[in-house]
Write an enzyme that holds these catalytic residues in place. Structure first.
Site, PDB file in Angstrom:
ATOM      1  N   SER A  50       0.825  -1.206   0.000  1.00  0.00           N
ATOM      2  CA  SER A  50       0.000   0.000   0.000  1.00  0.00           C
ATOM      3  C   SER A  50       0.860   1.257   0.000  1.00  0.00           C
ATOM      4  O   SER A  50       2.052   1.234   0.319  1.00  0.00           O
ATOM      5  CB  SER A  50      -0.907   0.017   1.230  1.00  0.00           C
ATOM      6  N   ASP A  84      -1.377  -0.891  -3.782  1.00  0.00           N
ATOM      7  CA  ASP A  84      -2.711  -0.684  -3.233  1.00  0.00           C
ATOM      8  C   ASP A  84      -2.930   0.719  -2.668  1.00  0.00           C
ATOM      9  O   ASP A  84      -2.010   1.337  -2.138  1.00  0.00           O
ATOM     10  CB  ASP A  84      -2.958  -1.720  -2.124  1.00  0.00           C
ATOM     11  N   HIS A 182     -11.968  -1.002   7.257  1.00  0.00           N
ATOM     12  CA  HIS A 182     -10.528  -1.191   7.424  1.00  0.00           C
ATOM     13  C   HIS A 182     -10.153  -1.235   8.909  1.00  0.00           C
ATOM     14  O   HIS A 182     -10.825  -0.638   9.747  1.00  0.00           O
ATOM     15  CB  HIS A 182      -9.752  -0.045   6.766  1.00  0.00           C
ATOM     16  N   HIS A 210     -12.686  -4.665   0.462  1.00  0.00           N
ATOM     17  CA  HIS A 210     -11.631  -4.173   1.336  1.00  0.00           C
ATOM     18  C   HIS A 210     -12.067  -4.342   2.796  1.00  0.00           C
ATOM     19  O   HIS A 210     -13.252  -4.485   3.086  1.00  0.00           O
ATOM     20  CB  HIS A 210     -11.355  -2.691   1.063  1.00  0.00           C
ATOM     21  N   GLY A 211     -11.104  -4.315   3.708  1.00  0.00           N
ATOM     22  CA  GLY A 211     -11.437  -4.445   5.124  1.00  0.00           C
ATOM     23  C   GLY A 211     -11.916  -5.834   5.509  1.00  0.00           C
ATOM     24  O   GLY A 211     -12.721  -5.992   6.428  1.00  0.00           O
ATOM     25  N   ASN A 232      -9.356  -8.465   0.172  1.00  0.00           N
ATOM     26  CA  ASN A 232      -8.148  -7.852   0.719  1.00  0.00           C
ATOM     27  C   ASN A 232      -8.036  -8.100   2.222  1.00  0.00           C
ATOM     28  O   ASN A 232      -8.991  -7.832   2.956  1.00  0.00           O
ATOM     29  CB  ASN A 232      -8.161  -6.344   0.484  1.00  0.00           C
ATOM     30  N   THR A 235      -5.012  -6.315   8.236  1.00  0.00           N
ATOM     31  CA  THR A 235      -4.966  -6.202   9.695  1.00  0.00           C
ATOM     32  C   THR A 235      -4.829  -7.551  10.381  1.00  0.00           C
ATOM     33  O   THR A 235      -4.124  -7.669  11.393  1.00  0.00           O
ATOM     34  CB  THR A 235      -6.225  -5.471  10.200  1.00  0.00           C
TER      35      THR A 235
END
Length: 282
Positions: A50, A84, A182, A210-211, A232, A235
């Site tokens: 990212s 990203d 996220h 995402h997240g 994606n 975390t």
């Protein structure tokens, strides 16, 4: 094995009504752990770096990209390299020269008309450079630059607007806001699967979630059935890595050799990757 273009992995997953998982790389331990977990699961993956990770590495994209690509080429599974959440056009323009086959250009914070204009320009440049381009419409929660949550009224992706957006920008994939956020540290997100289905019907390109770290296993599987193709995860890897480092240092407070705590951390990342890929294989 040579790097595989992101577009090929996504297209293959879409054709088979399955998913392809993209994992965030911040350190070499992330990249090594992701690849080890993917090999154990015998599943292809996307390594994604990212813009925030580039900032962490003092704005230098090439060293981490070269390292990730080199490790990927030594792998026994298919791997793509993706840049990203790019907001900086100068960084976007570095992608092709650093070995990436795809970029996610993020103009989501802009008003709709400006988002369309900026993303269309990015997509034209990317396609001229031979790159596949992902963009985002709607608001996926958890970004530090906005107080809105994933459940604020009006932030989710509208199917009609999404169809217009894809037609006007020419993007190759669309990240959508359907309830994920996220940076979630608990897996408690509930997705709007009916909205995902409507988006799949309205939009002619693959959908991206995402997240995904905060989404439970069953919700992820249902999202794929509803139409999500690229998933994606970032975390969840950081949680595993940090927990392993903390556990090792807590048990050995006099330890100073980083290999002794980064090794278990790398193994923890591999375990998380293997687990997520196993979940998404069913």
């Amino acid at each position: 094995m040579p790097l595989v273009p992101t577009g090929e992995l996504v297209a293959h997953a879409a054709t088979e009504r399955r998913s392809i998982t993209a994992f965030n790389v911040i350190t070499l331990e992330h990249a090594e752990g992701i690849i080890t977990g993917a090999e154990a699961a015998e599943r292809p993956v996307i390594l994604q770096i990212s813009e925030n990770a580039v900032r962490y590495h003092r704005g230098q994209l090439l060293p981490l990209a070269l390292a990730a690509a080199s490790m990927a080429r030594s792998s026994t599974v298919e791997i793509a390299l993706h840049l990203d959440h790019v907001t900086d056009v100068e960084l976007l323009h570095q992608a092709a020269g650093c070995g990436f086959s795809s970029v996610m250009f993020d103009a989501g914070a802009l008003p709709y008309a400006e988002n369309v204009s900026a993303t269309a320009t990015a997509a034209r440049w990317a396609h001229d450079a031979g790159l596949w381009l992902e963009a985002e419409l709607g608001y996926v929660g958890g970004k530090p630059d906005s107080p809105a949550s994933a459940h604020t009224a009006g932030v989710r992706t509208d199917p009609a607007e999404a169809a217009d957006y894809v037609a006007r920008t020419g993007v190759d994939a669309l990240a959508v806001a359907v309830g994920s956020s996220h940076a979630m540290t608990e897996r408690s997100a509930t997705l709007d699967h009916a909205l995902i289905e409507r988006l799949r019907e309205a939009v002619p390109v693959p959908l991206v979630l995402h997240g995904s770290s905060g989404v439970p296993d069953g919700e992820l599987r249902s999202a794929v059935r509803a139409g999500i193709v690229k998933i994606n995860i970032g975390t969840a890897l950081n949680i595993s890595l940090t927990r392993a480092v903390r556990d090792t240092l807590d048990s050995l407070p006099a330890l100073t050799d980083p290999r002794k705590y980064l090794g278990p951390a790398r193994d923890a990342v591999a375990g998380t990757v293997h687990s997520m890929l196993t979940v998404l294989a069913h």
